[in-house]
Scaffold this motif. Structure first.
Motif: not given
Lengths: 278, 321, 288
Positions: A58-65, A214-222, A227-233
């Motif tokens: 699974k791809v888990t995103a961690i968001i926050g300021p 982002e497309e690549l992340v989708e492929e890689l999760k197979t 775990v992806i940290v981002t400030h971009n919601m």
């Protein structure tokens, strides 16, 4: 640039894994769990008692300021946090059942099992495209045809092979920003990790390159737990299955991405995802 | 003057009076003049050395002076080859011993040692540079030469099959001792510049290597050494420049024999040492004096070339960043 | 460890350990000469120290009492002081030109390059140069203390200039701009803002240059020459600690050698004190 001393031969398990990675079979993923994890810089308490599970495949995103401790949390998972002098970690990080901070665990083994992609594309400036990807496998003694095969497979997985296959000997820093970041992803997966950590991997890239990542992340999760940290919601909403929201070092809320972005439980999460602060 | 200045400042108050701008202009001119003076000084320097060395070049030829193997004050014959060779041998020994140790120390201080030990270690390495040349010479003559002689003899006996190093009978003062003292003297500068170069390796690259599961040494070899290679080369060349020009310590331990030694543990001479030793007696013998100044000129040109090359290497590393 | 964490091969671990150990050993090796030199100088030097040693001049006689090093100490102090008085204003001036006016013009780059070149010029070549210009050419007499100072100042000049430039560049741009924005002319901005802010760093660089000059022998050999008696007149020949040591070593006579060790200890103490004070000053500087 060769590792001459290593006598390391592949174990049957590794061969199996290699087969699985090369083929289309989906590898059984691995779970990462944080148990009451805290992290400090000198006196500053940057991560405060976080409990969180990252599900396999699974791809888990961690968001926050900014400054909320999300990057620090990420760096605790592969024990990169301790590379900064004056830092400290308490609590536990488990990869499946293995406690990564136990004394018996070798930190280099942790990092080999948990790869990392950094905020700014950082290919080794003195190395060619090929050597950048080969650097990791070479450490454990891979060479010759095996090495070339591994490099090709990693570059294909990072969706970069077709663009660079005719210029593998050119310097990695000659690529565009987006290509450099995919090169770094190829480098990270070249050592065949189980988990891939990404620290704002697209924040230095243009929108088109961001979409490709982002497309690549989708492929890689197979194949990997991501775990992806981002400030971009928008990015978190597009690319992740699960989202965790952090504020001031604390985990406020985690759950299915759709839920976090539509009807979160906590009012602070609601205000953040609707753009009222941060 | 004052009245007109006031008038102007009234008419164009934004521009200020010429009087108030005078100190500014004066300062600018003085400082620029200083900078011009430095360049002029160096040019003057070179020309004067050349003019005073010309009698020697006129008699023996530039090539003959530099490459003839005959330096004999009593016959007024001056061919500097033994000095050039001595300079090169001692400098080579200094680099072979000093540079690896300096790089290792720089790596240890920047990447391996505990953070609290970093400051004291840096200060101690820098203090090596603070010890005056003549003190190293004194120590070399009365401690290093007698204490090392048996060890040198042992080495040359064991390595008797290697030409130039083996099978020698060790002279007290010799090329090797000179090179060893030079190694100690160039170590701090090479190490300091290497440290600076390594400090510029972005944390990103180091972390990238560690995140691949590299051990500390593998990280050094993957991320740090390739990135700092040009800078380290430059540092070594600056060390070479130092080793070539260093005078007093070498003068005391080289043996001062104006001939090409037959092996590493033989007595010799260097360009700088011959000037320090013979200039006092040569002041009233024009051709001898000219020969020594010519030796100084050769030394000057040699260090100039080496240093210029070193700058190229040290500056090249910025291209990577 | 479980199967997910594949352990690092023994060979890699051994290599890592071996390399770390060798780097540590090499560092220790690098410090051995420092300890040995300082140890020997302290041991042999202290044996030579006495009131008589500091209060008398060398006698120059081969038999009997060789005398002390008074003239050498005073000569070193005087010559280095004059050299400092020449090189620090000029060096800081050139550095000011580079940071405040020249910046990245081709001329400033040329100056910077040649100042670097000067750093690499062997000190004995400076001695030769001063001999040629100030003694051989005639007109200003023979060997003299002030000529030694000129040679030393040439040696100090690049050190002062480059260290001063580094420090001046550290003065924050905003400080300069706010001074100019208040309407103060450039020279006032430099005098009231830039120089005071950079002062501790400038002192550090100058002290390090002083320490280097104090230990130099080669440029003095044929400019200030060798003399026994004390002279407080920079217009005459002048003794100095390094030259005294150099000549005493050459005599290979036990009593003279003992004096050389005593003089060496004096010189080392002087130079190390200067170096440590310089370091202390740089630590107090707020610019980093």
């Amino acid at each position: 640039m060769t590792v001459s001393l290593s006598t390391h031969a592949e174990t049957p398990l590794e061969q199996k894994r290699r087969f699985e990675h090369g083929g289309t079979t989906m590898a059984a993923g691995h779970r990462v769990s944080l148990k009451n994890l805290s992290a400090w810089y000198e006196d500053q308490h940057a991560v405060k008692g976080v409990d969180l599970d990252f599900e396999p495949n699974k791809v888990t995103a961690i968001i926050g300021p900014s400054g909320c401790g999300k990057s620090t949390l990420l760096r605790c998972i592969n024990r990169m946090h301790e590379e900064i002098p004056g830092t400290r970690v308490e609590g536990e990080v488990l990869l499946d059942d293995q406690a990564l901070y136990s004394d018996a665990v070798d930190v280099t083994a942790v990092r080999r099992a948990i790869g990392m992609v950094f905020q700014k594309p950082n290919p080794f400036p003195t190395m060619s495209i090929f050597d950048n990807v080969a650097a990791g496998p070479r450490l454990s003694g891979t060479k010759g045809g095996d090495l070339r095969e591994r490099v090709e497979r990693s570059l294909r997985s990072a969706a970069l092979w077709d663009e660079v296959k005719d210029r593998l000997n050119q310097p990695g820093i000659g690529l565009s920003g987006g290509q450099q970041q995919r090169l770094c992803i190829a480098r990270a997966i070249s050592v065949e990790p189980e988990v891939v950590l990404m620290d704002e991997p697209a924040s230095a890239l243009d929108p088109a390159s961001t979409l490709r990542i982002e497309e690549l992340v989708e492929e890689l999760k197979t194949r990997y737990t991501i775990v992806i940290v981002t400030h971009n919601m928008q990015q978190a909403a597009r690319a992740s299955d699960t989202t965790a929201f952090m504020l001031d070092g604390e985990l406020i809320e985690a759950g299915p991405t759709e839920k976090i972005f539509t009807k979160p439980d906590d009012e602070r999460t609601e205000r953040y995802v609707s753009g009222k602060f941060g | 003057m004052a009245a007109s200045a006031a008038a102007i400042s009234q008419s164009g108050s934004l521009r200020g009076s010429p009087l108030s701008r005078l100190p500014d202009r004066a300062l600018r001119i003085v400082l620029t003049a200083l900078a011009v003076a430095i360049l002029t000084l160096i040019a003057f320097f070179f020309i004067r050395l050349y003019v005073e060395a010309r009698p020697a070049f006129a008699r023996f030829g530039v090539f003959g002076f530099t490459f003839n193997n005959d330096w004999d004050v009593s016959r007024n014959v001056f061919g500097a080859l033994p000095l050039v060779v001595g300079t090169l041998i001692t400098a080579a020994v200094a680099l072979i011993i000093g540079v690896p140790v300096a790089i290792a120390a720089a790596l240890f201080v920047t990447e391996l040692c505990p953070r609290r030990a970093r400051g004291p270690l840096t200060i101690m390495l820098d203090l090596l540079a603070a010890v005056p040349s003549v003190v190293y010479g004194l120590w070399g003559v009365f401690v290093l030469i007698p204490k090392l002689k048996p060890a040198e003899q042992w080495v040359t006996d064991k390595l008797h099959f290697i030409p130039f190093i083996g099978g020698a009978s060790v002279a007290g003062p010799n090329y090797f001792i000179g090179g060893l003292i030079l190694a100690i003297m160039i170590l701090p500068i090479v190490s300091a510049i290497t440290r600076e170069v390594m400090a510029t390796v972005p944390a990103d690259h180091k972390e990238a290597a560690l995140a691949l599961g590299a051990t500390r040494w593998e990280m050094i070899r993957t991320a740090i050494l390739p990135y700092s290679r040009a800078g380290i080369t430059g540092a070594a060349m600056l060390g070479l420049g130092r080793a070539i020009g260093e005078t007093i310590a070498v003068t005391l331990v080289i043996g001062n024999a104006p001939r090409i030694g037959s092996h590493l543990f033989d007595q010799g001479y260097t360009l700088a040492a011959v000037i320090a030793n013979e200039f006092g007696e040569a002041a009233n013998n024009p051709i001898h004096r000219a020969a020594l100044i010519a030796a100084g000129l050769v030394l000057f040109v040699l260090t100039l070339l080496v240093n210029a090359a070193a700058r190229v290497f040290i500056n090249r590393r910025t291209a990577l960043a | 460890m479980n199967a997910v964490l594949r352990p690092v091969s023994k060979a890699r671990k051994r290599r890592d350990l071996a390399m770390r150990a060798s780097l540590g050993l090499a560092t220790a090796l690098a410090l051995v000469p420092l300890v040995l030199v300082l140890g020997y100088v302290a041991k042999r030097g202290l044996g030579a120290w006495s009131w008589h040693f500091f209060s008398t001049d060398p006698t120059g006689s081969f038999l009997g009492d060789p005398g002390g090093i008074k003239s050498a100490i005073l000569g070193t102090i005087l010559m280095v002081a004059l050299a400092t008085a020449i090189s620090v204003p000029v060096g800081v001036g050139v550095a000011l030109y580079l940071t405040e006016y020249g910046k990245n013009s081709w001329f400033a780059k040329a100056v910077r390059y040649f100042v670097d070149v000067m750093t690499g010029v062997p000190s004995i070549v400076f001695g030769l140069f001063v001999f040629i210009v100030l003694i051989l050419s005639g007109g200003v007499g023979g060997y003299a203390g002030w000529k030694g100072s000129v040679a030393l100042s040439l040696l100090m000049l690049p050190v002062v200039t480059r260290s001063a430039e580094v420090v001046l560049l550290l003065v924050p741009h905003t400080l300069r701009e706010s001074a100019l924005a208040l309407g103060s002319p450039r020279w006032r901005m430099i005098a009231k803002v830039v120089l005071p802010t950079a002062l501790p760093g400038l002192v550090t660089g100058s002290l390090l240059a002083v320490a280097r000059a104090a230990g130099e022998t080669a440029p003095l050999l044929f400019t200030a020459a060798i003399v026994n008696g004390t002279s407080l007149n920079l217009g005459q020949r002048m003794n100095s600690l390094p030259v005294q040591i150099f000549t005493d070593v050459g005599q290979a006579q036990d009593r003279l050698v003992a004096r050389a060790w005593g003089a060496a200890l004096t010189l080392v103490v002087l130079v190390l004190l200067l170096t440590l004070v310089a370091r202390y000053m740089s630590r107090r500087s707020r610019l980093t």
